[in-house]
Design a protein around this motif. Structure first.
Motif, short mmCIF file in Angstrom:
data_model
loop_
_atom_site.label_atom_id
_atom_site.label_comp_id
_atom_site.label_asym_id
_atom_site.label_seq_id
_atom_site.Cartn_x
_atom_site.Cartn_y
_atom_site.Cartn_z
N LEU A 27 38.24 23.47 25.60
CA LEU A 27 39.05 23.27 26.56
C LEU A 27 39.04 22.87 28.13
N GLU A 28 38.23 24.13 28.40
CA GLU A 28 38.20 23.40 30.24
C GLU A 28 37.49 22.14 30.33
N ASN A 29 36.87 21.04 29.19
CA ASN A 29 36.35 19.89 29.54
C ASN A 29 37.25 18.77 29.14
N GLY A 30 38.00 19.68 28.82
CA GLY A 30 39.61 18.62 28.55
C GLY A 30 40.08 18.06 27.05
N ALA A 31 38.90 18.70 26.13
CA ALA A 31 39.06 18.92 24.57
C ALA A 31 41.31 19.07 24.70
#
Length: 296
Positions: free
Chosen positions: A253-257
């Motif tokens: 999630l932190e990387n945009g998922a």
């Protein structure tokens, strides 16, 4: 009241397909609850149980030192039990229907930073069979977000490494296909080619990950291994197999998922279960803001 417990556990095992681990947990919670009803409250039937009675039971658990997570798990078991009694015609009302779980249940899960994960994955050093196995297991766990029971339960037939996927049976026997990623795939292939043959003694069947005796590694065995590797990596946090699952979801999630993709990868039936990780990322952003913003 005790006559209903075996019926309920049989229902969970046969019709809901819950694991033995889950059944044991629910059984312990409900046995304690029924003892409280019959011995402490002198309840003779399901319809004599009121919300106040349930609250007294939860208060008793708190008084015995059980944390909010344990009490919330007990409340889940109680809710399912009373819904079952109504569905089977043994009761007319559900005393747990309007009760809320302890708010602190929403405490954020423990996660590792990217640097801590890298240190953990690098901890098993050398080319011995156990080092190859441990590297493969840790890489697969972080790359896929599997539950530990799913990891140790992997069979050779579940692997589709030529296309970079594996299959797993999650809760309630639901099958899902999960990508492994290139690094984890390479470590797993290395273990299968060089590590597993050295451990194989003809007693492990088709289980992927074997112990020194050639049998399938257990959940407890993996937990002990992971704890030892975390100590070798200098990680001071309390680390469990679920910590890597939490870290997997948080880092995605932190990387945009997107949340739906993470839900699918984790095998969550309800997206509300996955939403806890959005709180994790928000909390981390708040810390970054407070640390680095001039007016943070």
């Amino acid at each position: 009241m005790n006559q209903y417990l075996d019926l309920f556990l049989h229902y969970l095992a046969v019709e809901r397909g819950l694991s033995r681990h889950t059944l044991d947990g629910y059984g312990r919670d409900l046995a304690r609850y029924l003892d409280f009803l019959t011995d402490g409250e002198k309840v003779k039937g399901p319809d004599e149980v009121t919300p106040a009675v349930v609250l007294r039971f939860l208060g008793l658990l708190a008084g015995r030192g059980l944390g909010s997570r344990s009490r919330a798990r007990a409340l889940v078991a109680l809710r399912m039990f009373h819904r079952f009694l109504i569905a089977e015609g043994h009761a007319r009302s559900n005393p747990t229907a309007l009760l809320e779980a302890p708010k602190s249940l929403r405490a954020l899960p423990q996660t590792l930073s990217t640097a801590e994960v890298e240190g953990l994955l690098a901890a098993p050093k050398g080319e011995g069979a156990l080092a190859l196995r441990d590297r493969a297991m840790l890489e697969i766990l972080y790359a896929t977000g599997l539950r530990v029971s799913e990891l140790v339960g992997l069979a050779l037939g579940d692997l589709q490494l030529d296309v970079g996927y594996l299959m797993t049976l999650g809760k309630r026997g639901k099958q899902r296909i999960v990508p492994t990623g290139e690094v984890a795939r390479a470590e797993l292939l290395n273990y299968l080619q060089r590590g597993r043959p050295a451990l194989e003694k003809g007693v492990g069947g088709g289980t992927v990950f074997l112990n020194r005796s050639g049998r399938g590694l257990t959940r407890q065995g993996f937990w002990k291994m992971m704890k030892r590797r975390a100590q070798q990596a200098g990680i001071v946090k309390e680390v469990s197999p679920h910590t890597l699952r939490h870290s997997f979801a948080t880092h995605l999630l932190e990387n945009g998922a997107d949340l739906r993709s993470v839900q699918t990868l984790l095998g969550h039936a309800d997206i509300s279960t996955t939403q806890i990780y959005t709180h994790v990322t928000r909390e981390r952003l708040k810390k970054v803001h407070g640390q680095f913003h001039p007016r943070g």
